[in-house]
Design a protein around this motif. Structure first.
Motif, PDB file in Angstrom:
ATOM      1  N   PRO A  87       4.908  46.812  35.313  1.00  0.00           N
ATOM      2  CA  PRO A  87       6.009  45.940  34.892  1.00  0.00           C
ATOM      3  C   PRO A  87       6.307  46.106  33.401  1.00  0.00           C
ATOM      4  O   PRO A  87       5.416  46.472  32.637  1.00  0.00           O
ATOM      5  CB  PRO A  87       5.464  44.535  35.174  1.00  0.00           C
ATOM      6  CG  PRO A  87       3.981  44.678  35.074  1.00  0.00           C
ATOM      7  CD  PRO A  87       3.665  46.070  35.542  1.00  0.00           C
ATOM      8  N   PRO A  88       7.557  45.849  32.995  1.00  0.00           N
ATOM      9  CA  PRO A  88       7.914  46.000  31.567  1.00  0.00           C
ATOM     10  C   PRO A  88       7.398  44.830  30.735  1.00  0.00           C
ATOM     11  O   PRO A  88       7.160  43.741  31.258  1.00  0.00           O
ATOM     12  CB  PRO A  88       9.444  45.991  31.591  1.00  0.00           C
ATOM     13  CG  PRO A  88       9.798  45.190  32.800  1.00  0.00           C
ATOM     14  CD  PRO A  88       8.714  45.444  33.815  1.00  0.00           C
ATOM     15  N   THR A  89       7.213  45.074  29.446  1.00  0.00           N
ATOM     16  CA  THR A  89       6.919  44.001  28.491  1.00  0.00           C
ATOM     17  C   THR A  89       8.230  43.325  28.127  1.00  0.00           C
ATOM     18  O   THR A  89       9.240  43.997  27.950  1.00  0.00           O
ATOM     19  CB  THR A  89       6.307  44.621  27.215  1.00  0.00           C
ATOM     20  OG1 THR A  89       5.093  45.257  27.581  1.00  0.00           O
ATOM     21  CG2 THR A  89       6.038  43.564  26.166  1.00  0.00           C
ATOM     22  N   ILE A  90       8.221  42.005  28.046  1.00  0.00           N
ATOM     23  CA  ILE A  90       9.436  41.326  27.609  1.00  0.00           C
ATOM     24  C   ILE A  90       9.127  40.539  26.342  1.00  0.00           C
ATOM     25  O   ILE A  90       8.401  39.548  26.369  1.00  0.00           O
ATOM     26  CB  ILE A  90      10.017  40.427  28.709  1.00  0.00           C
ATOM     27  CG1 ILE A  90      10.335  41.300  29.931  1.00  0.00           C
ATOM     28  CG2 ILE A  90      11.275  39.722  28.207  1.00  0.00           C
ATOM     29  CD1 ILE A  90      10.950  40.569  31.083  1.00  0.00           C
ATOM     30  N   HIS A  91       9.678  40.994  25.246  1.00  0.00           N
ATOM     31  CA  HIS A  91       9.416  40.383  23.950  1.00  0.00           C
ATOM     32  C   HIS A  91       9.956  38.960  23.893  1.00  0.00           C
ATOM     33  O   HIS A  91      11.065  38.693  24.345  1.00  0.00           O
ATOM     34  CB  HIS A  91      10.067  41.219  22.844  1.00  0.00           C
ATOM     35  CG  HIS A  91       9.938  40.586  21.501  1.00  0.00           C
ATOM     36  ND1 HIS A  91       8.856  40.812  20.696  1.00  0.00           N
ATOM     37  CD2 HIS A  91      10.729  39.693  20.848  1.00  0.00           C
ATOM     38  CE1 HIS A  91       8.991  40.098  19.595  1.00  0.00           C
ATOM     39  NE2 HIS A  91      10.121  39.414  19.656  1.00  0.00           N
ATOM     40  N   GLY A  92       9.146  38.070  23.336  1.00  0.00           N
ATOM     41  CA  GLY A  92       9.630  36.711  23.075  1.00  0.00           C
ATOM     42  C   GLY A  92       9.686  35.819  24.299  1.00  0.00           C
ATOM     43  O   GLY A  92      10.113  34.673  24.203  1.00  0.00           O
ATOM     44  N   LEU A  93       9.289  36.332  25.458  1.00  0.00           N
ATOM     45  CA  LEU A  93       9.269  35.503  26.670  1.00  0.00           C
ATOM     46  C   LEU A  93       7.811  35.272  27.038  1.00  0.00           C
ATOM     47  O   LEU A  93       7.075  36.215  27.324  1.00  0.00           O
ATOM     48  CB  LEU A  93      10.003  36.219  27.814  1.00  0.00           C
ATOM     49  CG  LEU A  93       9.945  35.532  29.183  1.00  0.00           C
ATOM     50  CD1 LEU A  93      10.621  34.169  29.155  1.00  0.00           C
ATOM     51  CD2 LEU A  93      10.589  36.403  30.254  1.00  0.00           C
ATOM     52  N   LEU A  98       7.884  32.481  32.187  1.00  0.00           N
ATOM     53  CA  LEU A  98       8.283  33.307  33.325  1.00  0.00           C
ATOM     54  C   LEU A  98       7.713  32.745  34.631  1.00  0.00           C
ATOM     55  O   LEU A  98       8.397  32.694  35.654  1.00  0.00           O
ATOM     56  CB  LEU A  98       7.820  34.755  33.121  1.00  0.00           C
ATOM     57  CG  LEU A  98       8.134  35.718  34.277  1.00  0.00           C
ATOM     58  CD1 LEU A  98       9.616  35.728  34.623  1.00  0.00           C
ATOM     59  CD2 LEU A  98       7.670  37.134  33.943  1.00  0.00           C
ATOM     60  N   VAL A 127       5.207  38.271  27.960  1.00  0.00           N
ATOM     61  CA  VAL A 127       4.989  38.847  29.279  1.00  0.00           C
ATOM     62  C   VAL A 127       4.547  40.318  29.179  1.00  0.00           C
ATOM     63  O   VAL A 127       5.266  41.146  28.626  1.00  0.00           O
ATOM     64  CB  VAL A 127       6.283  38.754  30.116  1.00  0.00           C
ATOM     65  CG1 VAL A 127       6.127  39.463  31.444  1.00  0.00           C
ATOM     66  CG2 VAL A 127       6.657  37.302  30.321  1.00  0.00           C
ATOM     67  N   ASN A 128       3.360  40.570  29.662  1.00  0.00           N
ATOM     68  CA  ASN A 128       2.787  41.927  29.765  1.00  0.00           C
ATOM     69  C   ASN A 128       2.528  42.626  28.425  1.00  0.00           C
ATOM     70  O   ASN A 128       2.200  43.817  28.425  1.00  0.00           O
ATOM     71  CB  ASN A 128       3.670  42.847  30.631  1.00  0.00           C
ATOM     72  CG  ASN A 128       3.824  42.318  32.049  1.00  0.00           C
ATOM     73  OD1 ASN A 128       2.858  41.823  32.612  1.00  0.00           O
ATOM     74  ND2 ASN A 128       5.003  42.400  32.607  1.00  0.00           N
ATOM     75  N   SER A 139      -1.541  38.710  36.180  1.00  0.00           N
ATOM     76  CA  SER A 139      -0.284  38.088  35.778  1.00  0.00           C
ATOM     77  C   SER A 139       0.743  38.182  36.920  1.00  0.00           C
ATOM     78  O   SER A 139       1.460  37.221  37.219  1.00  0.00           O
ATOM     79  CB  SER A 139       0.231  38.787  34.518  1.00  0.00           C
ATOM     80  OG  SER A 139       1.614  38.655  34.385  1.00  0.00           O
TER      81      SER A 139
END
Lengths: 252, 385
Positions: A87-93, A98, A127-128, A139
């Protein structure tokens, strides 16, 4: 629960799945084997409706709905849930945020559920972001616990995971599929088991996950075709002993 | 960049009356102040400084160990602030520094006494109220040895279309083992011309943390603060979150010069254009070892607009460790699909990713300011997709 009819899928110019038929009943867990590049991940991605997977023929039915052309989020809301392998990393989330969104307004105690998969110290992290293999899996499982899907798609639960994590992941996948089964005065454990409605479609190479879940049926995906339907453990032993070469003969 | 014609602005004749009680200000202005980080109630602040047009109208602090006054008063009281004033910025740098050197209207002087840890932030605001005003300010901040301070400073115009020029010199002095967090929120308008000129020096063991947020249209802004780490163990971090709506032109950057061993520098900027232009510069220079620096500029183009990332690294001795990471692009489809697989529709997924990208939690801002920033992000989302 899930019914796939003569499914053909192309990535770019290449036809990866060439006529898949598969039916998974309510409460049933189906195991998919197959060598690298045989189309297993493509099948899962197509069921979730992701990316550049173009269905060129056939139908996917879920809970009686034709979901072949349905957007991903509608499939998710209908009860299809997938654990992503990368899964991708999501900055600031934050992970917590999530997970809450994945619950889609359902009552879900994020903190205590996170404790079950050893993720409580990750809830405030993006996230990630910088997660190890095992952390990504946990996760994903936490998000799926919040999502509470009726069909669980899981691509290689054991990849990048150490033994200790495997145990936790195995147990959690079982809970996701079977619910929490424990002795209860009003309902026998067998009755509880029969009431379960979540189905699973799991890809595995090593078969470690079979130590934890009660998988009913399995099949080998080879070169875009399904073959060799049998009990998952028998398939696994056969592959261990003879490799996938036998599957080619089977297909011919 | 379009040439700025300073003769279009009035640098004399805009004296303002003192404002004893800031809550008596017009509602519209108060709202613009909140978005600039300034809470007129003063709750949760160690002090408040407000300048409108050509002079300070409010200056109070009740925090022992914190001295705050109009820069003109400080120059009188401390004999021209010898050794500080105009030491970090060259008055002959350009026409804007020269304009301020010739005719300074005001600005703040803040000094924290040795060893004093100030818990609540000090807030300041430089407001342009009258149309056509040219505002020349000069700020000096001294954090004495072992002390710490957070300054939240907002710059704004009375109304989004007020025409004005803001020329601002800021000089920062972070002494041994002292720390300064400087949070600047720009809330300019479509007729604002802005030329901050900022320099600072961090002594041994000192920490300078700069936060910069600008999300509204600004006609023409150019700034490039420079911090020099002059003592061993000094740290400087710049964190910027910028949005350029249509009509905005922001040429921004940050520079860290590592002039001592064991120093660290970090410059991170996240920029979004929805039609405006952003030039995101960054420059880290290392002249001693060990020295570690990292520069990161990430830009998203949502719709129209231009983002020009210019990261620069300069090492002058063997053993420095400098790195940078720059990306200008669109929202990754992979991220949108991941969130859609959790049940978010495409708009929800996109908005969640944009909010994460613009997340300012790391800046540790007061709740009301954070809320105001979130509200601004929500408002600007309609231009984004």
């Amino acid at each position: 629960m899930l019914k796939i009819e003569n499914l053909h899928v192309k990535i770019g110019q290449r036809e990866v799945l060439t006529g898949i038929d598969l039916e998974i009943n309510a409460g049933e867990t189906y195991i998919l084997f197959g060598p690298n590049g045989s189309g297993k991940t493509t099948l899962l991605m197509t069921l979730m409706g992701l990316g550049n997977y173009e269905v060129t023929g056939g139908k996917i039915w879920f809970k009686g709905h034709d979901i072949t052309e349905m957007p991903t989020y509608e499939r998710a809301r209908l009860g299809v849930g997938m654990s992503f392998q990368r899964p991708p990393t999501i900055h600031g989330l934050s992970t917590k945020h999530l997970v809450r969104m994945a619950a889609q307004g359902r009552d879900f105690d994020v903190e205590s559920m996170a404790r079950k998969v050893n993720m409580e110290s990750f809830l405030d992290r993006d996230v990630n972001a910088g997660f190890s293999g095992g952390e990504i899996k946990r996760s994903e499982l936490l998000q799926l616990m919040a999502q509470h899907p009726n069909l669980l798609l899981f691509d290689e639960p054991e990849s990048g995971v150490d033994l200790e994590n495997m145990h936790l992941i195995g147990k959690t996948v079982r809970t996701l599929l079977e619910g929490e089964i424990a002795p209860r005065p009003d309902c026998s454990m067998r009755e509880q088991k029969e009431m379960r409605s979540s189905s699973g479609l799991i890809i595995t190479h090593t078969g470690y996950i079979l130590d934890y879940i009660n998988a009913d049926r399995g099949q080998v995906l080879y070169d875009g075709h399904l073959c060799c339907e049998a009990r998952p453990r028998d398939i696994l032993e056969h592959i261990r002993a003879h490799g996938y070469q036998e599957c080619v003969r089977c297909l011919n | 960049m379009p040439k700025v014609d300073l003769s279009q602005f009035e640098f004399t004749g805009h004296a303002s009356n003192l404002i004893e009680d800031l809550t008596t200000m017009p509602q519209a202005e108060k709202e613009r102040l909140i978005m600039s980080g300034v809470d007129v109630t003063g709750v949760g602040r160690s002090g408040t400084f407000l300048q409108t047009d050509h002079n300070a109208v409010h200056c109070e602090t009740h925090q022992p160990g914190v001295e705050m006054m109009d820069i003109k008063d400080a120059l009188k009281k401390y004999d021209g602030l010898d050794g500080y004033y105009w030491t970090q910025v060259d008055p002959d740098k350009d026409e804007f520094t020269r304009a301020v050197a010739e005719n300074v209207h005001g600005g703040y002087f803040i000094r924290v006494a040795e060893g004093v840890q100030v818990q609540d932030p000090v807030q300041s605001c430089l407001l342009i109220r009258a149309n056509d005003t040219g505002q020349n300010v000069h700020n000096v901040v001294i954090v004495e040895e072992g002390a710490s301070l957070h300054i939240i400073t907002g710059c704004t115009v009375a109304s989004h279309d007020t025409k004005g020029a803001h020329l601002g010199i800021s000089e920062f002095f972070i002494k041994k083992n002292a720390s300064l967090t400087f949070t600047m929120v720009h809330n300019w308008g479509e007729n604002s011309v802005v030329r901050p000129r900022t320099g600072g020096v961090v002594e041994a063991g000192g920490v300078f943390q700069n936060n910069y947020v600008s999300m509204k249209t600004v006609k023409d802004l150019q700034s490039y603060p420079t911090i020099r780490l002059a003592g061993a163990g000094g740290i400087a971090r710049f964190n910027s979150v910028l949005v350029a709506p249509p009509g905005a032109y922001l040429d921004t950057g940050s520079r860290i010069i590592m002039d001592a061993p064991d120093t660290r520098g970090e410059i991170i900027s996240r920029t979004i254009t929805t039609g405006g232009t952003i030039i995101a510069r960054g420059d880290i220079q290392a002249n001693y070892v060990p020295a570690r620096g990292h520069l990161e500029c990430k830009g998203l183009i949502l719709g129209k607009g231009v983002i020009h990332a210019i990261p620069e690294l300069r090492g002058t001795v063997e053993g420095v460790e400098l790195s940078h990471e720059a990306a200008v692009g669109k929202i990754a489809q992979e991220e949108i699909e991941y969130l859609m697989a959790r049940g978010l529709d495409e708009d929800e997924a996109t908005s969640t990713i944009v909010r994460g990208f613009l997340n300012v939690d790391i800046m540790g801002l007061p709740a009301r300011l954070n809320d105001a920033i979130q509200k601004t992000i929500e408002e600007s989302e309609k231009d984004m997709f």
